[in-house]
Design an enzyme around this catalytic site. Structure first.
Site, PDB file in Angstrom:
ATOM      1  N   ASP A   1      20.737 -26.262  -0.916  1.00 17.35           N
ATOM      2  CA  ASP A   1      20.346 -25.066  -0.176  1.00 17.35           C
ATOM      3  C   ASP A   1      20.071 -25.270   1.244  1.00 17.35           C
ATOM      4  O   ASP A   1      18.810 -25.304   1.630  1.00 17.35           O
ATOM      5  CB  ASP A   1      19.594 -24.248  -0.979  1.00 17.35           C
TER       6      ASP A   1
ATOM      7  N   GLU B   1      25.666 -24.727  -0.159  1.00 15.55           N
ATOM      8  CA  GLU B   1      25.944 -23.237   0.109  1.00 15.55           C
ATOM      9  C   GLU B   1      26.733 -23.014   0.950  1.00 15.55           C
ATOM     10  O   GLU B   1      26.412 -23.596   2.286  1.00 15.55           O
ATOM     11  CB  GLU B   1      24.528 -22.811  -0.013  1.00 15.55           C
TER      12      GLU B   1
ATOM     13  N   ASP C   1      13.923 -21.898  -2.433  1.00 21.59           N
ATOM     14  CA  ASP C   1      15.148 -22.768  -1.902  1.00 21.59           C
ATOM     15  C   ASP C   1      15.441 -23.762  -3.074  1.00 21.59           C
ATOM     16  O   ASP C   1      16.467 -24.182  -2.987  1.00 21.59           O
ATOM     17  CB  ASP C   1      14.678 -23.339  -0.549  1.00 21.59           C
TER      18      ASP C   1
END
Length: 185
Positions: free
Chosen positions: A16, A77, A150
């Site tokens: 992430d 991501e 996160d």
């Protein structure tokens, strides 16, 4: 028993991306079965530090994780439009560092949008961070939720990719068959 259950477990590093906090999560498993947690963490950098040093710190930690956990694939991501341009830029830069680290080792990289990840782990592409964290905790049978968000998001990315592998492979095989049938192979 499905054909997927007969496959050896795959190991996925989910990332992430972020400049201040970059979530890292490794899961292992096969599609159709509950995944297993391997590792989870966050790379933190000082917002006041030079951008080059921050990106270097992220790169070094990702490289350490790749060495330590030996993933088969890296799931990152996909940068999604946000209102704050500085945040988008930092996220994109950290994501690019992750992609380069994987490419340097010849590892496949998959990009997943936030809504794809949310839908994969919660069934709702508009789930909030608390719902994602709760489902990641349940899916991995954790006694404590991964923090900060996160870290949970990185695990969600890894789970999403692990579970989407059959669909991704089927699409690739279908595209290949279409190219062969069309004489463009």
């Amino acid at each position: 028993m499905t054909a997927y259950a007969q496959q050896p477990p795959a190991r996925v590093l989910g990332i992430d991306p972020g400049l201040t906090r970059c979530g890292l999560g490794v899961v292992e498993g096969v599609p159709g079965r509950p995944p297993k947690l391997v590792a989870v963490g966050v790379v933190r950098t000082d917002a006041a530090a030079d951008i080059a040093l921050r990106l270097l710190a992220i790169e070094q930690e990702i490289e350490r994780w790749l060495d330590e956990h030996q993933p088969d694939t890296v799931a990152v991501e996909r940068v999604f439009s946000q209102h704050n341009v500085r945040t988008v830029m930092g996220t994109a830069q950290a994501g690019a560092v992750a992609i380069v680290c994987a490419a340097r080792r010849g590892l496949p990289v998959a990009l997943h949008t936030p809504s794809e990840v949310k839908a994969a782990v919660t069934g709702n592409g508009r789930a909030d961070k608390d719902q994602v964290t709760l489902m990641v905790s349940r899916l991995l049978r954790l006694t404590e939720a991964p923090r900060p968000a996160d870290a949970a998001d990185a695990l969600a990315l890894a789970i999403c990719h692990l579970w989407r592998v059959p669909a991704i492979q089927a699409r690739a095989a279908g595209a290949q068959r279409a190219r062969v049938a069309g004489g463009t192979a």
